[in-house]
Design a protein around this motif. Sequence first.
Motif, mmCIF file in Angstrom:
data_model
loop_
_atom_site.group_PDB
_atom_site.id
_atom_site.type_symbol
_atom_site.label_atom_id
_atom_site.label_comp_id
_atom_site.label_asym_id
_atom_site.label_seq_id
_atom_site.Cartn_x
_atom_site.Cartn_y
_atom_site.Cartn_z
ATOM 1 N N VAL A 78 -17.260 28.950 -45.824
ATOM 2 C CA VAL A 78 -18.056 28.354 -44.754
ATOM 3 C C VAL A 78 -19.215 27.652 -45.454
ATOM 4 O O VAL A 78 -19.927 28.277 -46.244
ATOM 5 C CB VAL A 78 -18.599 29.429 -43.786
ATOM 6 C CG1 VAL A 78 -19.527 28.809 -42.766
ATOM 7 C CG2 VAL A 78 -17.455 30.171 -43.122
ATOM 8 N N ILE A 79 -19.387 26.370 -45.193
ATOM 9 C CA ILE A 79 -20.453 25.618 -45.851
ATOM 10 C C ILE A 79 -21.523 25.290 -44.826
ATOM 11 O O ILE A 79 -21.244 24.705 -43.771
ATOM 12 C CB ILE A 79 -19.902 24.345 -46.525
ATOM 13 C CG1 ILE A 79 -18.863 24.758 -47.592
ATOM 14 C CG2 ILE A 79 -21.035 23.531 -47.143
ATOM 15 C CD1 ILE A 79 -18.246 23.631 -48.366
ATOM 16 N N GLU A 80 -22.766 25.705 -45.156
ATOM 17 C CA GLU A 80 -23.912 25.545 -44.264
ATOM 18 C C GLU A 80 -25.094 25.005 -45.059
ATOM 19 O O GLU A 80 -25.130 25.106 -46.282
ATOM 20 C CB GLU A 80 -24.350 26.901 -43.703
ATOM 21 C CG GLU A 80 -23.285 27.709 -43.046
ATOM 22 C CD GLU A 80 -23.742 29.124 -42.724
ATOM 23 O OE1 GLU A 80 -23.531 29.531 -41.579
ATOM 24 O OE2 GLU A 80 -24.312 29.808 -43.597
ATOM 25 N N CYS A 81 -26.076 24.508 -44.340
ATOM 26 C CA CYS A 81 -27.327 24.070 -44.959
ATOM 27 C C CYS A 81 -28.287 25.254 -45.030
ATOM 28 O O CYS A 81 -28.509 25.940 -44.027
ATOM 29 C CB CYS A 81 -27.974 22.946 -44.148
ATOM 30 S SG CYS A 81 -27.026 21.417 -44.171
ATOM 31 N N ALA A 82 -28.833 25.492 -46.202
ATOM 32 C CA ALA A 82 -29.833 26.545 -46.380
ATOM 33 C C ALA A 82 -31.100 26.195 -45.605
ATOM 34 O O ALA A 82 -31.389 25.022 -45.370
ATOM 35 C CB ALA A 82 -30.159 26.708 -47.860
ATOM 36 N N ALA A 118 -30.095 19.478 -44.965
ATOM 37 C CA ALA A 118 -29.863 18.814 -43.677
ATOM 38 C C ALA A 118 -30.617 17.499 -43.608
ATOM 39 O O ALA A 118 -30.081 16.487 -43.137
ATOM 40 C CB ALA A 118 -30.276 19.730 -42.526
ATOM 41 N N SER A 119 -31.841 17.493 -44.105
ATOM 42 C CA SER A 119 -32.628 16.258 -44.115
ATOM 43 C C SER A 119 -31.958 15.193 -44.982
ATOM 44 O O SER A 119 -31.834 14.032 -44.595
ATOM 45 C CB SER A 119 -34.042 16.558 -44.615
ATOM 46 O OG SER A 119 -34.795 15.381 -44.692
ATOM 47 N N PHE A 120 -31.522 15.605 -46.167
ATOM 48 C CA PHE A 120 -30.819 14.689 -47.069
ATOM 49 C C PHE A 120 -29.584 14.104 -46.390
ATOM 50 O O PHE A 120 -29.365 12.888 -46.402
ATOM 51 C CB PHE A 120 -30.424 15.428 -48.350
ATOM 52 C CG PHE A 120 -29.389 14.730 -49.179
ATOM 53 C CD1 PHE A 120 -29.708 13.608 -49.922
ATOM 54 C CD2 PHE A 120 -28.083 15.208 -49.226
ATOM 55 C CE1 PHE A 120 -28.740 12.968 -50.701
ATOM 56 C CE2 PHE A 120 -27.118 14.583 -49.998
ATOM 57 C CZ PHE A 120 -27.444 13.452 -50.732
ATOM 58 N N LEU A 121 -28.765 14.966 -45.780
ATOM 59 C CA LEU A 121 -27.545 14.488 -45.136
ATOM 60 C C LEU A 121 -27.845 13.555 -43.969
ATOM 61 O O LEU A 121 -27.150 12.551 -43.772
ATOM 62 C CB LEU A 121 -26.686 15.673 -44.695
ATOM 63 C CG LEU A 121 -26.077 16.485 -45.841
ATOM 64 C CD1 LEU A 121 -25.444 17.766 -45.317
ATOM 65 C CD2 LEU A 121 -25.080 15.660 -46.639
ATOM 66 N N ASP A 122 -28.882 13.861 -43.205
ATOM 67 C CA ASP A 122 -29.281 12.968 -42.109
ATOM 68 C C ASP A 122 -29.662 11.594 -42.640
ATOM 69 O O ASP A 122 -29.219 10.568 -42.109
ATOM 70 C CB ASP A 122 -30.462 13.555 -41.333
ATOM 71 C CG ASP A 122 -30.083 14.757 -40.492
ATOM 72 O OD1 ASP A 122 -28.870 14.999 -40.281
ATOM 73 O OD2 ASP A 122 -31.014 15.484 -40.062
ATOM 74 N N HIS A 123 -30.480 11.563 -43.674
ATOM 75 C CA HIS A 123 -30.902 10.275 -44.246
ATOM 76 C C HIS A 123 -29.719 9.531 -44.858
ATOM 77 O O HIS A 123 -29.597 8.309 -44.690
ATOM 78 C CB HIS A 123 -32.006 10.473 -45.287
ATOM 79 C CG HIS A 123 -33.342 10.736 -44.681
ATOM 80 N ND1 HIS A 123 -34.071 9.763 -44.039
ATOM 81 C CD2 HIS A 123 -34.078 11.865 -44.602
ATOM 82 C CE1 HIS A 123 -35.205 10.273 -43.594
ATOM 83 N NE2 HIS A 123 -35.221 11.561 -43.918
ATOM 84 N N ASP A 137 -19.842 9.946 -46.146
ATOM 85 C CA ASP A 137 -18.465 10.300 -45.808
ATOM 86 C C ASP A 137 -17.757 10.939 -47.004
ATOM 87 O O ASP A 137 -17.009 11.904 -46.848
ATOM 88 C CB ASP A 137 -17.686 9.079 -45.335
ATOM 89 C CG ASP A 137 -18.177 8.565 -43.991
ATOM 90 O OD1 ASP A 137 -18.703 9.367 -43.192
ATOM 91 O OD2 ASP A 137 -18.038 7.345 -43.740
ATOM 92 N N LYS A 138 -18.005 10.419 -48.190
ATOM 93 C CA LYS A 138 -17.381 10.985 -49.395
ATOM 94 C C LYS A 138 -17.843 12.408 -49.639
ATOM 95 O O LYS A 138 -17.040 13.293 -49.962
ATOM 96 C CB LYS A 138 -17.706 10.118 -50.616
ATOM 97 C CG LYS A 138 -17.034 8.782 -50.612
ATOM 98 C CD LYS A 138 -17.498 7.939 -51.785
ATOM 99 C CE LYS A 138 -16.984 6.518 -51.651
ATOM 100 N NZ LYS A 138 -17.574 5.631 -52.678
ATOM 101 N N ILE A 139 -19.134 12.645 -49.501
ATOM 102 C CA ILE A 139 -19.647 13.987 -49.785
ATOM 103 C C ILE A 139 -19.174 14.993 -48.737
ATOM 104 O O ILE A 139 -18.915 16.150 -49.055
ATOM 105 C CB ILE A 139 -21.179 13.978 -49.989
ATOM 106 C CG1 ILE A 139 -21.585 15.158 -50.867
ATOM 107 C CG2 ILE A 139 -21.941 13.977 -48.697
ATOM 108 C CD1 ILE A 139 -22.947 15.032 -51.506
ATOM 109 N N LEU A 140 -18.997 14.553 -47.490
ATOM 110 C CA LEU A 140 -18.419 15.447 -46.487
ATOM 111 C C LEU A 140 -16.989 15.834 -46.865
ATOM 112 O O LEU A 140 -16.560 16.973 -46.628
ATOM 113 C CB LEU A 140 -18.445 14.810 -45.102
ATOM 114 C CG LEU A 140 -19.808 14.705 -44.426
ATOM 115 C CD1 LEU A 140 -19.664 14.087 -43.038
ATOM 116 C CD2 LEU A 140 -20.520 16.039 -44.343
#
Length: 173
Positions: free
Chosen positions: A16-20, A31-36, A62-65
């Motif tokens: 399970v992959i989550e944001c710390a 989460a902030s990084f991914l949003d930006h 998209d690649k990192i997801l």
Amino acid sequence: MAKVTRRLICEGGCYVIECAVRGDGVTSPAASFLDHLSQGTWVEDPDFGDDFPDDAQISDYDKILTFFQVLADEGEPCYAGAVNDLNNGIWEFKLGAKRLSFFDTPGDGSYKPKPRPATAADASRGKYYWFPDFDEYVRLGHAFPKTGQRTTDDDLELTLRVREEDVEHDRLR
């Protein structure tokens, strides 16, 4: 203290992959990084173009997801160069100059650093023998640009702090 809510990125057969989440219970560097990145507005990116939004960042999102989903589903990186071990159980996803640290935890407030196995004989897998078996939860920590040969001590220290603060939330449940 109230239970924190972590952003779920993906679930698979292995992880399970989550944001710390930081100590304040709200802030999440990943989460902030991914949003930006998803909006093409990550200003720390040394690869970015002249104008925002940067379409290359949106494509990289998209690649990192995909990197995350492959790890969650298969328990291994999608290719050898997609990840790297840093220090003390901290690993990083790599895409160009973009780095996103991660660590694992069983979700009970503990963690046991997983180093890179030295040889194939020390490992439990074949193709990527150097990639360890992680605990159930993979948490995304701190994002940073790679601008030199090595990850800076400041980025490593921040990543370690994010890990400590994040797993503390699990201890307090």
